[in-house]
Write a protein that holds these residues in place. Sequence first.
Motif, PDB file in Angstrom:
ATOM      1  N   GLN A  29       0.826  -1.200   0.000  1.00 14.97           N
ATOM      2  CA  GLN A  29       0.000   0.000   0.000  1.00 14.97           C
ATOM      3  C   GLN A  29       0.867   1.260   0.000  1.00 14.97           C
ATOM      4  N   ARG A  30       1.939   1.242   0.781  1.00 14.31           N
ATOM      5  CA  ARG A  30       2.854   2.398   0.802  1.00 14.31           C
ATOM      6  C   ARG A  30       3.519   2.600  -0.552  1.00 14.31           C
ATOM      7  N   LEU A  33       1.048   4.144  -2.955  1.00 15.63           N
ATOM      8  CA  LEU A  33       0.905   5.582  -2.725  1.00 15.63           C
ATOM      9  C   LEU A  33       2.091   6.346  -3.297  1.00 15.63           C
ATOM     10  N   THR A  34       3.287   5.803  -3.099  1.00  8.91           N
ATOM     11  CA  THR A  34       4.491   6.440  -3.646  1.00  8.91           C
ATOM     12  C   THR A  34       4.434   6.479  -5.164  1.00  8.91           C
ATOM     13  N   ARG A  36       1.754   6.402  -7.087  1.00 10.51           N
ATOM     14  CA  ARG A  36       0.734   7.359  -7.508  1.00 10.51           C
ATOM     15  C   ARG A  36       1.233   8.794  -7.373  1.00 10.51           C
ATOM     16  N   HIS A  37       1.942   9.067  -6.290  1.00  7.11           N
ATOM     17  CA  HIS A  37       2.466  10.418  -6.103  1.00  7.11           C
ATOM     18  C   HIS A  37       3.476  10.753  -7.200  1.00  7.11           C
ATOM     19  N   ARG A  75      -6.285  12.381  -6.959  1.00  7.68           N
ATOM     20  CA  ARG A  75      -5.597  11.511  -6.024  1.00  7.68           C
ATOM     21  C   ARG A  75      -5.052  12.325  -4.850  1.00  7.68           C
ATOM     22  N   VAL A  78       0.861  12.621  -1.327  1.00  8.77           N
ATOM     23  CA  VAL A  78       1.661  12.002  -0.286  1.00  8.77           C
ATOM     24  C   VAL A  78       2.620  13.064   0.216  1.00  8.77           C
TER      25      VAL A  78
END
Length: 98
Positions: A29-30, A33-34, A36-37, A75, A78
């Motif tokens: 999950q982390r 997120l990374t 996507r950022h 989105r 982060v």
Amino acid sequence: MKTEAPTTSLGQTLEWLRKELAEMQVQDQRLLLTLRHLHSVLEELRTESAHWEDARSSGGTSPIRARAGSETRGRPPVSSKGLARLIRGEDSRRSSLP
């Protein structure tokens, strides 16, 4: 009594596997997120680059390039501190065998 030892060992091994899988899900999950950022940052840079390119060549912005950056704006961002920790590996999963 010898029959209980493998059961306990098997139970402990299964519990360890569950814990490891849960940790891997959090790490996934982390990483998502990374990713996507980073994707949204790249899209913003592409849009900005296209804007400057169009402004320099024709004095206006292309509707196609201007629209490219708006696709990822929904989105959640982060934080840069969190991203830096992930890149340095501070939140990486440690392997611990049973």
